[in-house]
Motif scaffolding. Structure first.
Motif, PDB file in Angstrom:
ATOM      1  N   PHE A  16      -3.918   5.374   5.172  1.00 57.43           N
ATOM      2  CA  PHE A  16      -4.156   4.927   6.728  1.00 57.43           C
ATOM      3  C   PHE A  16      -4.407   6.136   7.658  1.00 57.43           C
ATOM      4  O   PHE A  16      -4.072   6.272   8.605  1.00 57.43           O
ATOM      5  CB  PHE A  16      -2.760   4.242   7.415  1.00 57.43           C
ATOM      6  CG  PHE A  16      -2.541   3.174   6.382  1.00 57.43           C
ATOM      7  CD1 PHE A  16      -1.170   2.982   5.635  1.00 57.43           C
ATOM      8  CD2 PHE A  16      -3.338   2.028   6.118  1.00 57.43           C
ATOM      9  CE1 PHE A  16      -1.042   1.844   4.961  1.00 57.43           C
ATOM     10  CE2 PHE A  16      -3.068   0.918   5.493  1.00 57.43           C
ATOM     11  CZ  PHE A  16      -1.935   0.948   4.782  1.00 57.43           C
ATOM     12  N   THR A  17      -5.427   6.786   7.028  1.00 62.15           N
ATOM     13  CA  THR A  17      -6.046   8.061   7.902  1.00 62.15           C
ATOM     14  C   THR A  17      -6.812   7.334   9.147  1.00 62.15           C
ATOM     15  O   THR A  17      -6.722   7.897  10.114  1.00 62.15           O
ATOM     16  CB  THR A  17      -6.809   8.871   6.926  1.00 62.15           C
ATOM     17  OG1 THR A  17      -6.132   9.343   5.779  1.00 62.15           O
ATOM     18  CG2 THR A  17      -7.257  10.295   7.596  1.00 62.15           C
ATOM     19  N   THR A  18      -7.628   6.395   8.445  1.00 59.98           N
ATOM     20  CA  THR A  18      -8.392   5.787   9.651  1.00 59.98           C
ATOM     21  C   THR A  18      -7.616   4.890  10.377  1.00 59.98           C
ATOM     22  O   THR A  18      -7.102   3.809   9.418  1.00 59.98           O
ATOM     23  CB  THR A  18      -9.812   5.162   8.916  1.00 59.98           C
ATOM     24  OG1 THR A  18     -10.366   6.213   8.032  1.00 59.98           O
ATOM     25  CG2 THR A  18     -10.720   4.819   9.996  1.00 59.98           C
ATOM     26  N   LYS A  45     -13.389   5.962   1.500  1.00 63.40           N
ATOM     27  CA  LYS A  45     -14.519   5.213   2.563  1.00 63.40           C
ATOM     28  C   LYS A  45     -14.920   6.178   3.762  1.00 63.40           C
ATOM     29  O   LYS A  45     -16.019   6.280   3.909  1.00 63.40           O
ATOM     30  CB  LYS A  45     -13.746   3.869   3.353  1.00 63.40           C
ATOM     31  CG  LYS A  45     -13.220   3.061   2.291  1.00 63.40           C
ATOM     32  CD  LYS A  45     -12.498   1.751   3.123  1.00 63.40           C
ATOM     33  CE  LYS A  45     -11.296   2.043   3.987  1.00 63.40           C
ATOM     34  NZ  LYS A  45     -10.114   2.439   2.888  1.00 63.40           N
ATOM     35  N   SER A  46     -14.149   6.832   4.134  1.00 60.27           N
ATOM     36  CA  SER A  46     -14.307   7.981   5.398  1.00 60.27           C
ATOM     37  C   SER A  46     -15.010   9.168   4.840  1.00 60.27           C
ATOM     38  O   SER A  46     -15.821   9.638   5.353  1.00 60.27           O
ATOM     39  CB  SER A  46     -13.002   8.330   5.986  1.00 60.27           C
ATOM     40  OG  SER A  46     -12.483   7.123   6.696  1.00 60.27           O
ATOM     41  N   THR A  47     -14.779   9.551   3.558  1.00 60.23           N
ATOM     42  CA  THR A  47     -15.373  10.504   2.820  1.00 60.23           C
ATOM     43  C   THR A  47     -16.841  10.196   2.848  1.00 60.23           C
ATOM     44  O   THR A  47     -17.937  10.863   2.870  1.00 60.23           O
ATOM     45  CB  THR A  47     -14.760  11.141   1.585  1.00 60.23           C
ATOM     46  OG1 THR A  47     -13.194  11.036   1.840  1.00 60.23           O
ATOM     47  CG2 THR A  47     -15.336  12.086   1.023  1.00 60.23           C
ATOM     48  N   ASP A 106     -15.075  10.887 -10.789  1.00 61.55           N
ATOM     49  CA  ASP A 106     -14.773  12.273 -11.577  1.00 61.55           C
ATOM     50  C   ASP A 106     -13.599  12.210 -12.309  1.00 61.55           C
ATOM     51  O   ASP A 106     -13.375  13.101 -13.130  1.00 61.55           O
ATOM     52  CB  ASP A 106     -14.844  13.228 -10.374  1.00 61.55           C
ATOM     53  CG  ASP A 106     -13.779  13.005  -9.370  1.00 61.55           C
ATOM     54  OD1 ASP A 106     -12.793  13.113  -9.245  1.00 61.55           O
ATOM     55  OD2 ASP A 106     -14.348  12.059  -8.436  1.00 61.55           O
ATOM     56  N   SER A 166      -7.275   4.984   1.031  1.00 63.93           N
ATOM     57  CA  SER A 166      -7.759   6.340   0.409  1.00 63.93           C
ATOM     58  C   SER A 166      -8.358   6.113  -0.885  1.00 63.93           C
ATOM     59  O   SER A 166      -8.394   6.733  -1.754  1.00 63.93           O
ATOM     60  CB  SER A 166      -6.252   6.858   0.073  1.00 63.93           C
ATOM     61  OG  SER A 166      -5.510   7.566   0.962  1.00 63.93           O
ATOM     62  N   CYS A 219     -17.546  11.152  -4.506  1.00 64.40           N
ATOM     63  CA  CYS A 219     -18.061  11.633  -3.297  1.00 64.40           C
ATOM     64  C   CYS A 219     -17.586  13.176  -3.346  1.00 64.40           C
ATOM     65  O   CYS A 219     -18.302  14.166  -2.826  1.00 64.40           O
ATOM     66  CB  CYS A 219     -17.315  11.211  -2.038  1.00 64.40           C
ATOM     67  SG  CYS A 219     -17.827   9.669  -1.552  1.00 64.40           S
ATOM     68  N   GLU A 220     -16.604  13.323  -4.156  1.00 64.12           N
ATOM     69  CA  GLU A 220     -16.127  14.763  -4.469  1.00 64.12           C
ATOM     70  C   GLU A 220     -17.170  15.437  -4.930  1.00 64.12           C
ATOM     71  O   GLU A 220     -17.429  16.864  -4.561  1.00 64.12           O
ATOM     72  CB  GLU A 220     -14.804  14.412  -5.397  1.00 64.12           C
ATOM     73  CG  GLU A 220     -14.299  15.992  -5.453  1.00 64.12           C
ATOM     74  CD  GLU A 220     -12.847  15.979  -4.807  1.00 64.12           C
ATOM     75  OE1 GLU A 220     -12.767  15.469  -3.693  1.00 64.12           O
ATOM     76  OE2 GLU A 220     -11.857  16.555  -5.410  1.00 64.12           O
TER      77      GLU A 220
HETATM   78  N1  LIG Z   1     -11.055  12.838  -6.976  1.00 64.97           N
HETATM   79  C1  LIG Z   1     -11.873  12.505  -5.871  1.00 64.97           C
HETATM   80  N2  LIG Z   1     -11.074  12.371  -4.499  1.00 64.97           N
HETATM   81  C2  LIG Z   1     -11.884  11.880  -3.671  1.00 64.97           C
HETATM   82  C3  LIG Z   1     -13.398  11.236  -3.743  1.00 64.97           C
HETATM   83  N3  LIG Z   1     -13.515  10.959  -2.488  1.00 64.97           N
HETATM   84  C4  LIG Z   1     -12.663  10.945  -1.697  1.00 64.97           C
HETATM   85  N4  LIG Z   1     -11.774  11.471  -2.482  1.00 64.97           N
HETATM   86  C5  LIG Z   1     -10.491  11.964  -1.835  1.00 64.97           C
HETATM   87  O1  LIG Z   1      -9.429  10.593  -1.510  1.00 64.97           O
HETATM   88  C6  LIG Z   1      -9.011  11.011  -0.377  1.00 64.97           C
HETATM   89  C7  LIG Z   1      -9.047   9.663   0.551  1.00 64.97           C
HETATM   90  O2  LIG Z   1     -10.302   9.916   1.133  1.00 64.97           O
HETATM   91  P1  LIG Z   1     -10.649   9.161   2.518  1.00 64.97           P
HETATM   92  O3  LIG Z   1     -11.900   9.222   2.709  1.00 64.97           O
HETATM   93  O4  LIG Z   1      -9.615   9.603   3.436  1.00 64.97           O
HETATM   94  O5  LIG Z   1     -10.070   7.529   2.023  1.00 64.97           O
HETATM   95  P2  LIG Z   1     -10.272   6.223   3.010  1.00 64.97           P
HETATM   96  O6  LIG Z   1     -10.454   5.076   2.165  1.00 64.97           O
HETATM   97  O7  LIG Z   1     -11.119   6.538   4.178  1.00 64.97           O
HETATM   98  O8  LIG Z   1      -8.625   6.209   3.386  1.00 64.97           O
HETATM   99  P3  LIG Z   1      -8.038   5.629   4.586  1.00 64.97           P
HETATM  100  O9  LIG Z   1      -8.584   5.591   5.927  1.00 64.97           O
HETATM  101  O10 LIG Z   1      -6.539   6.036   4.670  1.00 64.97           O
HETATM  102  O11 LIG Z   1      -7.928   4.012   4.276  1.00 64.97           O
HETATM  103  C8  LIG Z   1      -8.902  12.174   0.362  1.00 64.97           C
HETATM  104  O12 LIG Z   1      -8.148  13.293  -0.015  1.00 64.97           O
HETATM  105  C9  LIG Z   1     -10.308  12.505  -0.191  1.00 64.97           C
HETATM  106  O13 LIG Z   1     -10.615  13.938  -0.367  1.00 64.97           O
HETATM  107  C10 LIG Z   1     -13.732  11.205  -5.231  1.00 64.97           C
HETATM  108  O14 LIG Z   1     -14.810  10.936  -5.298  1.00 64.97           O
HETATM  109  N5  LIG Z   1     -13.159  11.866  -6.025  1.00 64.97           N
END
Ligand SMILES: Nc1nc2c(ncn2[C@@H]2O[C@H](COP(=O)(O)OP(=O)(O)OP(=O)(O)O)[C@@H](O)[C@H]2O)c(=O)[nH]1
Ligand SMILES: [K+]
Ligand SMILES: [Mg+2]
Length: 379
Positions: A107-109, A88-90, A264, A85, A285-286
């Motif tokens: 652990f979405t991915t 990474k995926s975003t 942010d 979280s 990314c947000e």
């Molecule tokens: N505030 C904020 N939230 C973000 C940002 N980028 C991503 N998120 C949020 O963070 C959460 C996790 O994003 P993911 O892209 O699923 O993260 P990940 O690292 O791929 O997660 P896993 O696959 O579970 O390891 C989501 O709810 C996104 O919307 C950001 O720049 N700012």
């Protein structure tokens, strides 16, 4: 045995139902503190169950694992490594055409998801990976597959959550270090030649600061290397460096860019301090802040060059760049175009920064520069 996948689907449906029930009460209800725990509870339950999906099934080797054996493609590979979280995926979904599911629960991915970043005429494979957790190097949470995928990359993008404690970075470095990945380091400048006989010959080019003959002798004996020649050229070399030289087949030296996401949610002064650290980039990314700058840093850290080819008597073809690594020679260029090209090679003509005069007639050993135009002349 509970079927985890069904359980996850049940919870996701339940969350969707409750989400839709709340949504017509507008988002106030969802974010109302009284309701928050229910939604976060769902997230936590999902994360726990999905983490179990990542646990290696009994007997699953530490090798590929489901969906991890993504073949390398394009001009370079970048692995996205980080805790769950962090975004990474975003990030992958923003910079490539691939949509990798992103969500608030960890652990979405669950597998390696490749995307293609097209930049500067190059195709760069970006590998989204499951979040890694402490103990990944011992295989926790499929960590071994995630880390071995990272080991195959040309650049590691360590994605960090800027709002989380600073130890995240040290923990991740320790997990990668434990499997022989050395970040932003060159192989130690120590020469070791194992021999059949003749005992140990140990020399230091300059008086060493952290080593002496006895230390070297003991390490060699531990590794049962009783006949060898050792020349330590680097006065700062440490015992770990010497062990890395002995274990060089299990060591990978990879450049790493530390990318702090979610800026942010941090203060400006903290952001300013983060951005000044070496090998570091910051983004949200947000808010779509800093994402393009991270892409440009990826290009720089990969140290790739664009070359253009030209047939005799024709204009150079600028539509299609040939992507080569920095420090490439004409021979490397031939090998990249076709493995038999150098057998019929007579000479090359070069236009651009690497040519002393334009055009310059060169041989296979000539080192090319970014944006050179090269014409290969066959016998
Ligand atoms: N505030 C904020 N939230 C973000 C940002 N980028 C991503 N998120 C949020 O963070 C959460 C996790 O994003 P993911 O892209 O699923 O993260 P990940 O690292 O791929 O997660 P896993 O696959 O579970 O390891 C989501 O709810 C996104 O919307 C950001 O720049 N700012
Ligand atoms: K997530
Ligand atoms: Mg993800």
């Amino acid at each position: 045995m509970v079927n985890i996948t069904e359980k996850i689907k049940e919870i996701e449906d339940e969350m969707r139902r409750t989400q839709s029930k709340w949504s017509h009460l507008k988002c106030l209800a969802i974010n109302h503190p009284a309701n928050m725990p229910r939604r976060e509870q769902g997230d936590r339950k999902l994360a726990r169950l999905r983490a179990q999906l990542l646990e290696p099934t009994a007997g699953a080797g530490s090798g590929g694992g489901a969906g991890f054996d993504v073949s390398k493609s394009g001009d370079a590979r970048v692995a996205l490594v980080g805790f769950p979280s962090v975004g990474k995926s975003t990030f992958l979904s923003k910079i490539t055409k691939t949509k990798s599911e992103a969500a608030s629960y960890s652990f979405t991915t669950l597998t390696a998801i490749p995307g293609v970043l097209e930049y500067g005429g190059a195709e760069i494979q970006i590998l989204d990976l499951p979040g890694i957790i402490e103990g990944a190097s011992e295989g926790k949470g499929r960590g071994r597959q995630v880390i071995s995928a990272a080991k195959t990359s040309d650049l590691i993008l360590m994605v960090l959550d800027a709002t989380k404690r600073a130890e995240q970075r040290a923990l991740l470095e320790a997990e990668l270090d434990a499997v022989g990945i050395r970040l932003n380091k060159e192989p130690p400048n120590i020469y070791l030649k194992v021999k059949k006989a003749g005992g140990m010959k140990i020399t230091f080019q300059t008086p060493p600061k952290n080593l002496d003959e006895k230390i070297i002798y003991n390490v060699l004996r531990d590794y049962k290397i009783l006949n060898c020649e050792v020349l330590v050229r680097d006065e700062n070399a440490t015992i770990d460096d010497f062990i890395d030289v002995i274990m060089k087949d299990h060591r990978k030296y990879i450049r790493c860019l530390y990318v702090y996401n979610k800026i942010d949610s941090v203060s400006l002064e903290f952001l300013d301090q983060l951005a000044r650290e070496p090998h570091t980039a910051v983004m949200s990314c947000e808010l779509d802040l800093g994402v393009q700058e991270v892409v440009e840093r990826i290009w720089k850290e990969l140290r790739l060059m664009r070359l253009y080819t030209k047939r005799k008597g024709e204009e150079p073809d600028f539509s299609e760049a040939l992507i080569v690594r920095q420090d490439s020679s004409i021979e490397d260029v031939c090998d990249q175009i076709h493995r038999t090209l150098k057998e019929t090679f007579k000479y090359a003509m070069v236009w651009g920064a690497s040519a002393r005069h334009v055009p310059q007639r060169v041989g296979l050993g000539h080192m090319v520069a970014d944006e050179d135009v090269v014409s290969i002349v066959a016998k």
